[in-house]
Design an enzyme around this catalytic site. Structure first.
Site, PDB file in Angstrom:
ATOM      1  N   GLU A 327       0.809  -1.228   0.000  1.00 50.03           N
ATOM      2  CA  GLU A 327       0.000   0.000   0.000  1.00 50.03           C
ATOM      3  C   GLU A 327       0.843   1.279   0.000  1.00 50.03           C
ATOM      4  O   GLU A 327       0.550   2.212   0.744  1.00 50.03           O
ATOM      5  CB  GLU A 327      -0.924   0.012   1.225  1.00 50.03           C
TER       6      GLU A 327
HETATM    7  C1  TNX Z   1      -4.173  -4.044   4.858  1.00 48.46           C
HETATM    8  S1  TNX Z   1      -2.489  -6.451   4.489  1.00 48.46           S
HETATM    9  C2  TNX Z   1      -2.884  -3.816   5.296  1.00 48.46           C
HETATM   10  C3  TNX Z   1      -2.656  -3.413   6.693  1.00 48.46           C
HETATM   11  C4  TNX Z   1      -3.931  -3.287   7.460  1.00 48.46           C
HETATM   12  C5  TNX Z   1      -4.849  -4.420   7.091  1.00 48.46           C
HETATM   13  C6  TNX Z   1      -6.096  -4.483   7.876  1.00 48.46           C
HETATM   14  C7  TNX Z   1      -1.480  -5.363   4.232  1.00 48.46           C
HETATM   15  C8  TNX Z   1      -0.270  -5.809   3.615  1.00 48.46           C
HETATM   16  N1  TNX Z   1      -1.777  -4.102   4.557  1.00 48.46           N
HETATM   17  O1  TNX Z   1      -1.919  -2.229   6.746  1.00 48.46           O
HETATM   18  O2  TNX Z   1      -3.657  -3.317   8.802  1.00 48.46           O
HETATM   19  O3  TNX Z   1      -5.179  -4.296   5.719  1.00 48.46           O
HETATM   20  O4  TNX Z   1      -6.819  -5.634   7.589  1.00 48.46           O
END
Ligand code: TNX
Length: 511
Positions: A327
């Site tokens: 992300e």
């Molecule tokens: C996505 S999974 C994220 C996290 C959040 C999570 C909550 C991932 C690699 N990144 O930063 O905590 O969703 O479900």
């Protein structure tokens, strides 16, 4: 005359009985025992092994530590003190024998054989980790209520070894901090189900959780906060080493994650020079993602990362170092590629193999690096094209922070609800088209903690899903079915309650 001979017979019988109380084995059916994860092979012989204060554990020199573990566990569960003796000849007629003599090549290091006879129980493995796994099985074979000193274990033979070499869980200690004792408790949960990896998500926007001696403000400033504005915390390197050792004693490897270039607000708030404009942002205690980024163009960014990876790699004996990489919406695509390539080199320089969330495959990653699939099937396929192995953590199936259903208070729901059956009933090697077992290192169930503030809440999301993920990692797919698994899971009710675990009483399971 007749009476006299009867008296004599009785007297000698009494004498005989008084000398040694003969044990009477209760007929028991090993095949009916509820084990999680389910073993590869299990054959019952219809009798039982009696554990008593006269039992002795005979061990090879190499398995002495495991003999002590077994004695300590048995003492804790049954109250019985069992002695340990060095076993030179392995021809003992009574007791528990830990042996290196195995007959099955599939056992590798983590597998074991358990041969339970009336007088002797033999645990064989090629490696201490296999003996440790056998001990977890034995614990599940013991009765949950110990009401006499006659403790029996159903007789028969178990042959057991894992399907995947990597069987993990992740704990996000950044969104909410968890103490060393909490993490140890979590490690105990993993060990109980033969999991062998704990991935610690040590940094994120809301908190930096590991002391870095060359950049002390990371912990001092970045460690202060957590989601919701409550007080965070951090592990000193000594704390971290204690966690690593506690895990290693249970054959669990800690994989440290420093998430970057996004999810870095806590670091950026601690050191202004890491920001492109030279100014630190405010600490962040909300739940949004995707707004922060390291400054990809600055030399100091890589000096910083080199120091962090060096210090953390030095106290992490496992071969993997997780760089996050998810992300990174605030990093330009081209910058992201440059960044991941550089960080990959830094990780190798410090002797570790890079792991990253599935987005890292968009950079030029080496085939020896590992991608952790969580959301993008395209990324997972790209990984396979690049010959990069995958850790399977599909959010829709394996995220421990997803709500069970619409009325679950804790957790998130962006990937959907994950009821206990949904979490169990999938096959990592058939989840993404074109991705087969050869492409998969193993499975991991992540627990993100935006909504999880303490162990009681953690238990509610983790149980009863965790044993299911352990079984997916350990047991071959052809041996698994939800219909059969759910009855085994139901039988864990007493264990969970004895352990004071606040588990979710799913209506999918007949508790
Ligand atoms: C996505 S999974 C994220 C996290 C959040 C999570 C909550 C991932 C690699 N990144 O930063 O905590 O969703 O479900």
């Amino acid at each position: 005359m007749k009476n006299v001979s009867t008296l004599i017979t009785c007297f000698s019988l009494l004498l005989f009985m008084g000398c040694k109380e003969k044990r009477v084995a209760t007929p028991m059916d090993l095949a009916k025992e509820n084990l999680i994860p389910k073993p590869v092979g299990m054959v019952a012989t219809g009798s039982s092994f009696l554990l008593s204060s006269e039992s002795v554990i005979y061990t090879d020199q190499e398995f002495r530590a495991q003999a002590q573990t077994l004695a300590a566990e048995l003492k804790e569960i049954t109250g019985i003190n069992i002695g340990i003796a060095e076993n030179e000849d392995e021809s003992k007629s009574e007791g528990i024998i830990l042996s290196k003599k195995t007959t099955n090549d599939d056992l590798k290091e983590e597998g074991y054989e358990l041969n339970i006879e009336e007088d002797v129980m033999t645990i064989s493995s090629n490696h201490p980790s296999g003996i440790f796994n056998a001990i977890q099985t034995i614990k599940q074979l013991l009765p949950t209520t110990i009401d006499s000193n006659k403790i029996e274990i159903a007789s028969g033979k178990i042959i057991d070894y894992p399907n995947y070499e990597y069987r993990g869980a992740m704990l996000d200690v950044s969104r909410h901090f968890f103490s060393v004792d909490d993490v140890k408790q979590y490690i105990d949960y993993l060990a109980m189900f033969k999991m062998n990896v704990l991935h610690l998500h040590l940094s994120d926007d809301q908190g930096w959780r590991i002391e870095i001696k060359s950049w002390p403000k990371l912990a001092e400033i970045g460690g202060k906060t957590e989601v919701g504005g409550t007080e965070g915390g951090y592990y000193t390197q000594e704390d971290y080493k204690e966690i690593v050792q506690y895990a290693a004693d249970r054959f669990i490897t800690i994989i440290p994650e420093i998430d970057m270039p996004g999810h870095t607000n806590a670091a950026l708030a601690s050191y202004p020079e890491l920001n492109c404009d030279g100014k630190s942002p405010e600490p962040y205690t909300g739940m949004k993602v995707g707004f922060s980024s390291f400054c990809v163009d600055k030399e100091i960014t890589y000096k910083f990362i080199d120091d962090v990876v060096r210090e953390l790699a030095a106290i992490s004996p496992g071969k993997y170092f997780h760089i996050g990489g998810d992300e990174s919406h605030a990093t330009k695509k081209a910058d992201y590629v440059i960044f991941v390539d550089k960080v990959q080199d830094i990780v190798s320089k410090h002797g570790k193999t890079m792991v990253g969330w599935d987005e890292v495959v968009t950079a030029n990653i080496k085939s020896s690096s590992i991608a952790q699939f969580w959301a993008s099937e395209d990324n997972a396929k790209t990984a396979v094209e690049k010959n990069v192995k995958l850790i399977m953590s599909p959010a829709k199936k394996a995220y421990l922070d997803m709500k069970y259903d619409s009325i679950t208070k804790l957790g998130l729901k962006w990937a959907g609800y994950v009821e206990v059956d949904t979490g169990y009933d999938w096959n990592p090697a058939a989840y993404v088209e074109g991705i087969t077992k050869e492409n998969i290192l193993g499975i991991e169930a992540p627990l993100w903690t935006e909504t999880v503030t303490n162990m009681n809440e953690l238990q509610f999301l983790v149980f009863p899903r965790l044993p299911g993920y352990a079984e997916i990692g350990w047991t071959q797919d052809s041996l698994r079915s939800w219909g059969e698994y759910k009855t085994r899971l139901a039988s864990f009710k007493n264990r969970f309650e004895k352990m004071n675990i606040n588990y979710y009483k799913s209506s999918k399971v007949d508790w």
